[in-house]
Structures are given as structure tokens and as C-alpha cells.
Design a protein around this motif. Structure first.
Motif, PDB file in Angstrom:
ATOM      1  N   LYS A 101      45.354 -46.879  45.697  1.00  0.00           N
ATOM      2  CA  LYS A 101      44.797 -46.679  46.803  1.00  0.00           C
ATOM      3  C   LYS A 101      43.991 -48.234  47.320  1.00  0.00           C
ATOM      4  N   TYR A 102      43.587 -48.714  46.191  1.00  0.00           N
ATOM      5  CA  TYR A 102      42.789 -49.983  46.123  1.00  0.00           C
ATOM      6  C   TYR A 102      43.725 -51.317  45.656  1.00  0.00           C
ATOM      7  N   GLY A 103      45.065 -51.074  45.704  1.00  0.00           N
ATOM      8  CA  GLY A 103      45.792 -52.051  45.292  1.00  0.00           C
ATOM      9  C   GLY A 103      46.012 -52.504  43.850  1.00  0.00           C
ATOM     10  N   CYS A 113      41.906 -51.401  32.202  1.00  0.00           N
ATOM     11  CA  CYS A 113      42.230 -51.545  33.589  1.00  0.00           C
ATOM     12  C   CYS A 113      41.494 -50.183  34.149  1.00  0.00           C
ATOM     13  N   ALA A 114      41.636 -49.873  35.420  1.00  0.00           N
ATOM     14  CA  ALA A 114      40.876 -48.791  36.156  1.00  0.00           C
ATOM     15  C   ALA A 114      41.229 -47.478  35.428  1.00  0.00           C
ATOM     16  N   GLY A 115      42.692 -47.106  35.188  1.00  0.00           N
ATOM     17  CA  GLY A 115      42.976 -45.928  34.440  1.00  0.00           C
ATOM     18  C   GLY A 115      42.436 -45.671  32.895  1.00  0.00           C
ATOM     19  N   ASP A 412      36.952 -55.898  34.416  1.00  0.00           N
ATOM     20  CA  ASP A 412      38.379 -55.699  34.044  1.00  0.00           C
ATOM     21  C   ASP A 412      39.365 -56.807  34.637  1.00  0.00           C
ATOM     22  N   PRO A 413      40.051 -57.423  34.113  1.00  0.00           N
ATOM     23  CA  PRO A 413      40.884 -58.719  34.381  1.00  0.00           C
ATOM     24  C   PRO A 413      41.593 -58.206  35.554  1.00  0.00           C
ATOM     25  N   LEU A 414      42.405 -57.286  35.432  1.00  0.00           N
ATOM     26  CA  LEU A 414      43.425 -57.034  36.563  1.00  0.00           C
ATOM     27  C   LEU A 414      42.577 -56.560  37.850  1.00  0.00           C
ATOM     28  N   VAL A 415      41.836 -55.603  37.653  1.00  0.00           N
ATOM     29  CA  VAL A 415      40.896 -55.164  38.709  1.00  0.00           C
ATOM     30  C   VAL A 415      40.241 -56.125  39.329  1.00  0.00           C
ATOM     31  N   SER A 419      40.769 -56.452  43.325  1.00  0.00           N
ATOM     32  CA  SER A 419      39.948 -55.692  44.272  1.00  0.00           C
ATOM     33  C   SER A 419      38.492 -56.523  44.401  1.00  0.00           C
ATOM     34  N   THR A 420      37.853 -56.120  45.570  1.00  0.00           N
ATOM     35  CA  THR A 420      36.404 -56.835  45.879  1.00  0.00           C
ATOM     36  C   THR A 420      35.458 -55.840  45.185  1.00  0.00           C
ATOM     37  N   PRO A 421      34.079 -56.114  44.992  1.00  0.00           N
ATOM     38  CA  PRO A 421      33.095 -55.293  44.427  1.00  0.00           C
ATOM     39  C   PRO A 421      33.013 -54.087  45.338  1.00  0.00           C
TER      40      PRO A 421
END
Length: 488
Positions: A101-103, A113-115, A412-415, A419-421
Motif C-alpha cells: 500500500k506504501y509502494g 525490509c518492512a516484512g 531499511d535500505p529498500l524502504v 517511502s517518505t518518513p
């Protein structure tokens, strides 16, 4: 020999069966006890029936027990093996769905990464529970063998906060070496001698010799680019080899999500991935594969049970580390492998507290790491970015600090490339709320996160990702397996 091995998360049926048969390939181990434990009685019953069938078919005295009472399984155990997935596929689906949802497009989402970061937040409280039980009821000096991801975070927490003798185990190095041996035309992977070092899922083949002959960067690039399959499946991995000068252990899809360069724009993702199999970069590929594998096993269980009646073939013992480590510790037959341990100076240009993956030797005195390895600077820099994220993630999980968790995700490098803060802050709130049942350390933070989400103006999108495939039905899987069997 007679001792007890406890397997936590034994409901990971296929993997538990592999570990079980590997260990029983060691002749001295036929009298040992396996204590299986899992939160799922259903899965426990299935795996116990399979292992009982193996014991019966091979006329072994091996004892197999199964219980949902973890402390009972751990009582008196000399070795404890963990292959848990806290939250199962339900939580894992959120690890992939919400970041999209956040790209943020992930192939696996189980390391960083986020997951991977949220996966660690679910795992670490449970890992510490395991460690408490090990300290209290397992055999004195018991060794904890962690196979569960996120490997570095879980192992970091167990060593630093669980205070248990822990080693993390993965098979990425072995698989990478098999690839290299194949492209170089080796008759057997045993012809390849190598030094591979770094951190889990970012380990680097920094020295290669084929039958004693050194293999340089240019020869390795040429070999991969000439290979009819890997030249297409490992495009990103080959590009990293060209730029860094060394080959990474991780698959195309895995490696793509640890770096900030290849998955940050949807139109670029297709350039670097291959859709012939999930592991080469498919969006949510491992989630789809895991879901299909679970459905297949549930449907085809009678066939798996029937296959368990076959004799154990020591020639088919896998290259998973666990059985070889136990054999070395118990028989003093020396084993060389790659292990996840606290650095403590093993790799000179990575932090002392980091969990590194590097060569070591095992004998009756324990795991002895080969010290004094220095990574190429680019490899060390890439590892450092992940280590910093891992450290913050572990500390956030221990403290239940949602602000530190957000900073870990932000770094995180990919995040950070996508994504923005503001997006990161909202995404973490959304993930913590969605997974609250598996995040007890954040219970105090959930009401405020819900309140922020109700007032947020950060825009999201419903996006399946750049390269998403649907979960296949049992009928589709049968047709594919039949076609492969006919073609092969």
C-alpha cells in the motif's frame, strides 16, 4: 548414544522430516529421542505419524514423542531446534500486503525490509520464552539451533538476551556454492573450495578455487552469463557480481529486497527479475509458494505418509547443517560449515555485536570460527546497512518501543528508497495494529496507533505489486507436476 532432541515448530512437516532423516543417517544416533512440539495439534499429529512410519519401516529403536506442552518437550533435551513461523501465513500475508500500500514490493519479506522487521517483532518475544525454558528445564549446556527467520535478529536476541548457547543455521551458502560449481563445469560441488562470509542472506564468496585453481571475477561473470538458465534467472545477482566483484549467496529475489537499487520503481522491477519461479523476484513469491505448499500437503497427505515407509538412504542425506553439527559434537568427526554467531572479531570490518555468517569447524569442543576475515569494502558497507536495521529492530522488540521500531523501518535500505518518513510512520502503525495479537510487547502502543490511523491523511493505494501471481489451485498444481514428470 542416547540423548534427546526437541524440535520447536515441528509442524513445519517437510522440514522436520528432512532434519529427522538426516540425523538418523548417523549410525550412532539410532537410540536417541525426538520430542516434537508445536502450537498446532493437527500438524503435530501429521508429522508424528510420518516419523513413526519412518522408525517402523527402518526397524529403529528411535523414540518419537509429540506434545503442545513446550516445556515438557524441552525437559532434559541436549539439543533444541527451532523452525517456527510466529503468526503463520496469516501474519505473513500482512507483511507483504500492507507495505504494498506504501509502494514497497517484496519478494520474500522475512529478513529485513518492512516484512522481515515485523516478522522479527513477532518472533523475538517467543524466542526469549524458548530461551527461558531451555535455561530452566533443558539439559545443562543445551545448544539451541535456530533455523527460523529472520535469522540474524532471532539469533541476536537468543544470544544477547536469552543467554543460551545459540547458533543460527541456513542453507543459502550451500545452494550458492552448488550454482557456482555448476556454471564452472564442475562434476561435483566438492570440487569447489571457497570462503564465504558476511551476514545471513548477504554472504559473499570472497575466495573461490576449483580443483585448487583460483577463480577470478571475470571468469565467474563469463560463466554465469554463458549459462542458459542462470543468465536469465539471476540477472540482478550477476549485476551485483559485476559491480562488487564477488557473488552473493542469495537468490535473485532475496537479494533484490536487501538493496536500495533494484525494486524501488515498479517499471524497473521487471527488468531485474525472472518469473520462471518465485525465488527469482516475484512479488510475494514466497508467500504464494508457502500457501500452495501447505494446501498441497494437506490434500496429498496420504502420499506423504506412504512415502515415509521407504528405507532411509544415507546417500541422500541433505546438506542442512544440523545433522552434521550434531555428528561432529557427539562423535568428534570434524565438520566444516557456515554458521550464524556473534561476530566477536571473526570479521574484522563488521561490528563486534553483529550476528555474522562465516566459516567454522565443529568437533567435540564445539563450534570454532575461522577468525580474521576482512570483507571487500562494498560488501561490508551493504552488510552494515542491514546490521544497523537489525540492531534497532532487536532493541525495539525487547523494549516494545514503537518509536524505535519506526526508526528501524525508516533506515531499511529498500524502504528508505521508496517511502517518505510520514508513510513509514503510518505503515508501521498499520502493521502493529493488524498484528497486535502476536505483538504483546506493543499492547500499550496499539490504542494510540489506532487513533493516529483514524486521523491520518497519508495516501495509500491498493496495489498487488509489480509482478504478482495468484495462488494456484490443487488441480493446477497437479497438472503442472504431471507435465514436469512427463517432460522429465
Amino acid at each position: 548414544m542416547s540423548f534427546k532432541i526437541a524440535i520447536i515448530g515441528a509442524g513445519s512437516v517437510g522440514f522436520t522430516k528432512k532434519l529427522f532423516t538426516d540425523i538418523l543417517c548417523v549410525p550412532e544416533f539410532e537410540d536417541i529421542e525426538f520430542a516434537l512440539t508445536d502450537v498446532s495439534e493437527h500438524n503435530l499429529a501429521m508429522i508424528k505419524a510420518i516419523l513413526d512410519r519412518i522408525v517402523e519401516a527402518n526397524k529403529l529403536p528411535t523414540k518419537v514423542t509429540a506434545t503442545t506442552n513446550r516445556r515438557e518437550a524441552l525437559e532434559g533435551a541436549r539439543y533444541i531446534i527451532s523452525c517456527v513461523r510466529v503468526g503463520g501465513l496469516e501474519a505473513y500475508a500482512d507483511d507483504i500486503r500492507i507495505p504494498l500500500k506504501y509502494g514497497i514490493d517484496q519478494c520474500v519479506g522475512d529478513t529485513i525490509c518492512a516484512g522481515g522487521i515485523l516478522y522479527g517483532q513477532r518472533n523475538i518475544p517467543v524466542i526469549l520464552d524458548f530461551c527461558r525454558d531451555i535455561r530452566e528445564v533443558a539439559a545443562t549446556g543445551a545448544k539451541f539451533l535456530n533455523y527460523a527467520n529472520p535469522m540474524a535478529m532471532n539469533t541476536w536476541a537468543a544470544i544477547e538476551y536469552g543467554k543460551v548457547d545459540t547458533v543460527g543455521l541456513c542453507h543459502g551458502v550451500q545452494h550458492g556454492a552448488e550454482q557456482i560449481a555448476q556454471v564452472l563445469g564442475a562434476k561435483s560441488p566438492k570440487e569447489l573450495d571457497y570462503v564465504c562470509s558476511g551476514i545471513n542472506h548477504q554472504t559473499w564468496f570472497i575466495e573461490l578455487k576449483l580443483n585448487g585453481r583460483p577463480i577470478g571475477k571475470d571468469e565467474l561473470i563469463s560463466a554465469f552469463e554463458a549459462h542458459p538458465v542462470y543468465s536469465k534467472q539471476e540477472k540482478l545477482r550477476i549485476d551485483v557480481l559485476k559491480r562488487f566483484g564477488v557473488y552473493s549467496t542469495e537468490s535473485n529475489g532475496h537479494l533484490s529486497e536487501y538493496l536500495p537499487w533494484y525494486r524501488k520503481r515498479p517499471d524497473e522491477i521487471a527488468r531485474w527479475i525472472d518469473m520462471s519461479d518465485w525465488i527469482h523476484g516475484e512479488t510475494g513469491g514466497y508467500l504464494r509458494y508457502s500457501t500452495e505448499t501447505r494446501n498441497w500437503f494437506e490434500t496429498e497427505y496420504p502420499q506423504f505418509l506412504e512415502a515415509a515407509s521407504k528405507p532411509i538412504d544415507p546417500a541422500k542425506r541433505s546438506n542442512e547443517h544440523a545433522s552434521h553439527i550434531l555428528e561432529a559434537l557427539e562423535t568428534n568427526r570434524v565438520y566444516r560449515g557456515h554458521f550464524n554467531v556473534k561476530n566477536n572479531g571473526v570479521i574484522t570490518n563488521l561490528p563486534q555485536d553483529a550476528i555474522i555468517e562465516s566459516p567454522g569447524f565443529v568437533d567435540r569442543f564445539g563450534i570454532n570460527m575461522a577468525a580474521g576475515i576482512t570483507l571487500p569494502e562494498a560488501c561490508a558497507a551493504t552488510c552494515m546497512a542491514s546490521i544497523n536495521v537489525q540492531r534497532m529492530s532487536v532493541h525495539a522488540a525487547i523494549a516494545g518501543d514503537i518509536d524505535l521500531l519506526k526508526l528501524a523501518v525508516l533506515h531499511d535500505p529498500l524502504v528508505g528508497a521508496v517511502s517518505t518518513p510520514e508513510e513509514v510512520w503510518q505503515m508501521v502503525d498499520e502493521m502493529v495494529v493488524a498484528q497486535a495479537q502476536w505483538l504483546p510487547q506493543y499492547a500499550h502502543a496499539v490504542p494510540a496507533a489506532k487513533e493516529r490511523l483514524s486521523k491520518s491523511k497519508v495516501k495509500t493505494r491498493e496495489w498487488a505489486g509489480a509482478a504478482r501471481r495468484s495462488v494456484r489451485s490443487i488441480e493446477e498444481l497437479r497438472a503442472e507436476k504431471a507435465a514436469l514428470k512427463q517432460a522429465g
